[in-house]
Scaffold this motif. Structure first.
Motif, PDB file in Angstrom:
ATOM      1  N   PRO A   1      10.550  14.571 -98.381  1.00 46.27           N
ATOM      2  CA  PRO A   1      10.356  13.407 -99.075  1.00 46.27           C
ATOM      3  C   PRO A   1      10.192  13.674-100.680  1.00 46.27           C
ATOM      4  O   PRO A   1       9.948  14.682-101.105  1.00 46.27           O
ATOM      5  N   THR A   2      10.738  12.540-101.269  1.00 45.67           N
ATOM      6  CA  THR A   2      10.599  12.660-102.774  1.00 45.67           C
ATOM      7  C   THR A   2       9.085  12.356-103.557  1.00 45.67           C
ATOM      8  O   THR A   2       8.766  11.476-102.692  1.00 45.67           O
ATOM      9  N   PRO A   3       8.993  12.780-104.457  1.00 48.03           N
ATOM     10  CA  PRO A   3       9.625  13.671-105.309  1.00 48.03           C
ATOM     11  C   PRO A   3       9.513  15.140-104.651  1.00 48.03           C
ATOM     12  O   PRO A   3       8.867  15.548-104.023  1.00 48.03           O
ATOM     13  N   ILE A   4      10.756  15.950-104.894  1.00 49.83           N
ATOM     14  CA  ILE A   4      10.967  17.082-104.331  1.00 49.83           C
ATOM     15  C   ILE A   4      10.660  18.328-105.267  1.00 49.83           C
ATOM     16  O   ILE A   4      10.999  18.100-106.412  1.00 49.83           O
ATOM     17  N   LYS A   5      10.152  19.449-104.569  1.00 45.11           N
ATOM     18  CA  LYS A   5       9.949  20.661-105.259  1.00 45.11           C
ATOM     19  C   LYS A   5      11.258  21.386-105.214  1.00 45.11           C
ATOM     20  O   LYS A   5      11.492  21.683-104.107  1.00 45.11           O
ATOM     21  N   LYS A   6      11.710  22.056-106.290  1.00 43.46           N
ATOM     22  CA  LYS A   6      12.619  23.270-106.253  1.00 43.46           C
ATOM     23  C   LYS A   6      12.486  24.340-105.240  1.00 43.46           C
ATOM     24  O   LYS A   6      13.431  24.299-104.291  1.00 43.46           O
ATOM     25  N   ASP A   7      11.284  24.642-105.038  1.00 45.94           N
ATOM     26  CA  ASP A   7      11.071  25.883-104.019  1.00 45.94           C
ATOM     27  C   ASP A   7      11.429  25.346-102.595  1.00 45.94           C
ATOM     28  O   ASP A   7      11.632  25.910-101.891  1.00 45.94           O
ATOM     29  N   ASP A   8      10.634  24.070-102.393  1.00 47.85           N
ATOM     30  CA  ASP A   8      10.829  23.335-101.228  1.00 47.85           C
ATOM     31  C   ASP A   8      12.270  23.223-100.722  1.00 47.85           C
ATOM     32  O   ASP A   8      12.397  23.647 -99.348  1.00 47.85           O
ATOM     33  N   LEU A   9      12.961  22.859-101.380  1.00 47.80           N
ATOM     34  CA  LEU A   9      14.364  22.703-101.211  1.00 47.80           C
ATOM     35  C   LEU A   9      14.968  23.923-100.944  1.00 47.80           C
ATOM     36  O   LEU A   9      15.859  23.848 -99.846  1.00 47.80           O
ATOM     37  N   LEU A  10      14.846  24.835-101.793  1.00 45.90           N
ATOM     38  CA  LEU A  10      15.714  26.274-101.540  1.00 45.90           C
ATOM     39  C   LEU A  10      15.068  26.997-100.327  1.00 45.90           C
ATOM     40  O   LEU A  10      15.889  27.395 -99.583  1.00 45.90           O
ATOM     41  N   ASN A  11      13.665  26.883-100.050  1.00 40.68           N
ATOM     42  CA  ASN A  11      13.143  27.426 -98.984  1.00 40.68           C
ATOM     43  C   ASN A  11      13.904  26.901 -97.526  1.00 40.68           C
ATOM     44  O   ASN A  11      13.757  27.523 -96.749  1.00 40.68           O
ATOM     45  N   THR A  12      13.818  25.517 -97.562  1.00 39.32           N
ATOM     46  CA  THR A  12      14.315  24.677 -96.708  1.00 39.32           C
ATOM     47  C   THR A  12      15.760  25.080 -96.056  1.00 39.32           C
ATOM     48  O   THR A  12      16.064  25.243 -94.981  1.00 39.32           O
ATOM     49  N   LEU A  13      16.506  25.250 -97.144  1.00 39.28           N
ATOM     50  CA  LEU A  13      17.900  25.357 -97.062  1.00 39.28           C
ATOM     51  C   LEU A  13      18.012  26.997 -96.387  1.00 39.28           C
ATOM     52  O   LEU A  13      18.919  27.058 -95.367  1.00 39.28           O
ATOM     53  N   VAL A  14      17.196  27.926 -96.775  1.00 40.86           N
ATOM     54  CA  VAL A  14      17.295  29.168 -96.247  1.00 40.86           C
ATOM     55  C   VAL A  14      16.775  29.025 -94.749  1.00 40.86           C
ATOM     56  O   VAL A  14      17.793  29.587 -94.005  1.00 40.86           O
ATOM     57  N   MET A  15      15.802  28.345 -94.417  1.00 41.48           N
ATOM     58  CA  MET A  15      15.451  28.028 -93.147  1.00 41.48           C
ATOM     59  C   MET A  15      16.388  27.269 -92.222  1.00 41.48           C
ATOM     60  O   MET A  15      16.762  28.029 -90.995  1.00 41.48           O
ATOM     61  N   MET A  16      17.067  26.452 -92.615  1.00 44.88           N
ATOM     62  CA  MET A  16      18.131  25.919 -92.082  1.00 44.88           C
ATOM     63  C   MET A  16      19.566  26.795 -91.633  1.00 44.88           C
ATOM     64  O   MET A  16      19.903  26.582 -90.659  1.00 44.88           O
ATOM     65  N   GLY A  17      19.667  27.321 -92.714  1.00 45.19           N
ATOM     66  CA  GLY A  17      20.972  28.355 -92.500  1.00 45.19           C
ATOM     67  C   GLY A  17      20.512  29.384 -91.382  1.00 45.19           C
ATOM     68  O   GLY A  17      21.534  29.794 -90.786  1.00 45.19           O
ATOM     69  N   GLU A  18      19.187  30.027 -91.271  1.00 44.68           N
ATOM     70  CA  GLU A  18      19.184  31.079 -90.312  1.00 44.68           C
ATOM     71  C   GLU A  18      19.107  30.333 -89.217  1.00 44.68           C
ATOM     72  O   GLU A  18      19.443  30.883 -88.034  1.00 44.68           O
ATOM     73  N   GLY A  19      18.591  29.026 -89.012  1.00 42.92           N
ATOM     74  CA  GLY A  19      18.785  28.513 -87.801  1.00 42.92           C
ATOM     75  C   GLY A  19      19.985  28.314 -87.151  1.00 42.92           C
ATOM     76  O   GLY A  19      20.364  28.437 -85.929  1.00 42.92           O
ATOM     77  N   ILE A  20      20.928  27.671 -88.053  1.00 45.46           N
ATOM     78  CA  ILE A  20      22.312  27.653 -87.836  1.00 45.46           C
ATOM     79  C   ILE A  20      23.013  28.867 -87.204  1.00 45.46           C
ATOM     80  O   ILE A  20      23.614  28.955 -86.347  1.00 45.46           O
ATOM     81  N   SER A  21      22.726  29.946 -87.943  1.00 47.83           N
ATOM     82  CA  SER A  21      23.212  31.458 -87.488  1.00 47.83           C
ATOM     83  C   SER A  21      22.750  31.580 -86.292  1.00 47.83           C
ATOM     84  O   SER A  21      23.630  32.320 -85.271  1.00 47.83           O
ATOM     85  N   ARG A  22      21.332  31.483 -85.945  1.00 43.15           N
ATOM     86  CA  ARG A  22      20.938  31.740 -84.738  1.00 43.15           C
ATOM     87  C   ARG A  22      21.555  31.179 -83.380  1.00 43.15           C
ATOM     88  O   ARG A  22      22.111  31.553 -82.327  1.00 43.15           O
ATOM     89  N   ARG A  23      21.742  29.620 -83.678  1.00 42.61           N
ATOM     90  CA  ARG A  23      22.206  28.827 -82.760  1.00 42.61           C
ATOM     91  C   ARG A  23      23.916  29.160 -82.531  1.00 42.61           C
ATOM     92  O   ARG A  23      24.358  29.379 -81.400  1.00 42.61           O
ATOM     93  N   ARG A  24      24.579  29.572 -83.606  1.00 47.75           N
ATOM     94  CA  ARG A  24      26.123  30.087 -83.384  1.00 47.75           C
ATOM     95  C   ARG A  24      26.198  31.286 -82.563  1.00 47.75           C
ATOM     96  O   ARG A  24      26.892  31.459 -81.704  1.00 47.75           O
ATOM     97  N   LYS A  25      25.017  32.328 -82.792  1.00 43.81           N
ATOM     98  CA  LYS A  25      25.189  33.698 -82.210  1.00 43.81           C
ATOM     99  C   LYS A  25      24.806  33.297 -80.766  1.00 43.81           C
ATOM    100  O   LYS A  25      25.340  34.077 -79.801  1.00 43.81           O
TER     101      LYS A  25
END
Length: 182
Positions: free
Chosen positions: A96-120
């Protein structure tokens, strides 16, 4: 590094998010304002995260989420009064907005790890062959062993190499070897 697409209806919003991500070490592959542009970019990239707003110039996030490729996830950034987060599709993560920079960056890391796991996981499960397919590959190996005096590992390696060189899978390569030597 994860592929990232930034898609917002307003060019300034998209540029601001891109700038924020780039300043924090992320590579933004594509910036766009329409869902059609985003879908085209996703087809080219194959996997990653699309960071987008509630509405794009040609569609809402729900329409875009319905058409996401298998290995893409959406990070929806929108006002809480516009989104009912209880009914979000499973490939959508909401901040939700307003968004915090750390929330955005940490969420992207989490999503990237999830995608990598699904691909593997998909890659590992995709390697299962039926008995008929195994038999076809074995038959091609036996042909190579008999006609070209190869060992079984050499025949297997030869089929793998031909498969990679021609851009086909091992089964198709084995079928070609059988048909050429029949």
């Amino acid at each position: 590094m994860q592929n990232i697409i930034v898609a917002f209806a307003k060019t300034e919003d998209a540029a601001n998010f891109k700038s924020l991500l780039v300043r924090n070490g992320w590579n933004v592959n594509v910036v766009c304002t329409s869902g059609a542009q985003a879908l085209s970019a996703m087809e080219d990239l194959g996997n990653g995260v699309i960071v987008c707003g509630f509405r794009l110039t040609d569609m809402q996030y729900t329409e875009l989420a319905a058409d996401l490729p298998t290995f893409f996830q959406m990070l929806l950034i929108a006002s809480p009064n516009k989104v009912d987060d209880s009914g979000l599709p499973e490939n959508v993560v909401y901040l939700p907005t307003p968004i915090k920079k750390d929330d955005l960056l940490n969420t992207l890391v989490m999503m990237g790890e999830g995608i990598s796991r699904r691909r593997k996981k998909a890659k590992a499960s995709g390697k299962q062959r039926s008995d008929k397919e195994k038999q076809t590959i074995l038959q091609a190996k036996e042909l190579l062993m008999a006609r070209h005096h190869m060992t079984e590992p050499e025949a297997h390696k030869y089929i793998q190499k031909c498969s990679m060189d021609s851009g086909t899978d091992m089964l198709e390569t084995a079928e070609m070897i059988i048909s050429l030597n029949a």
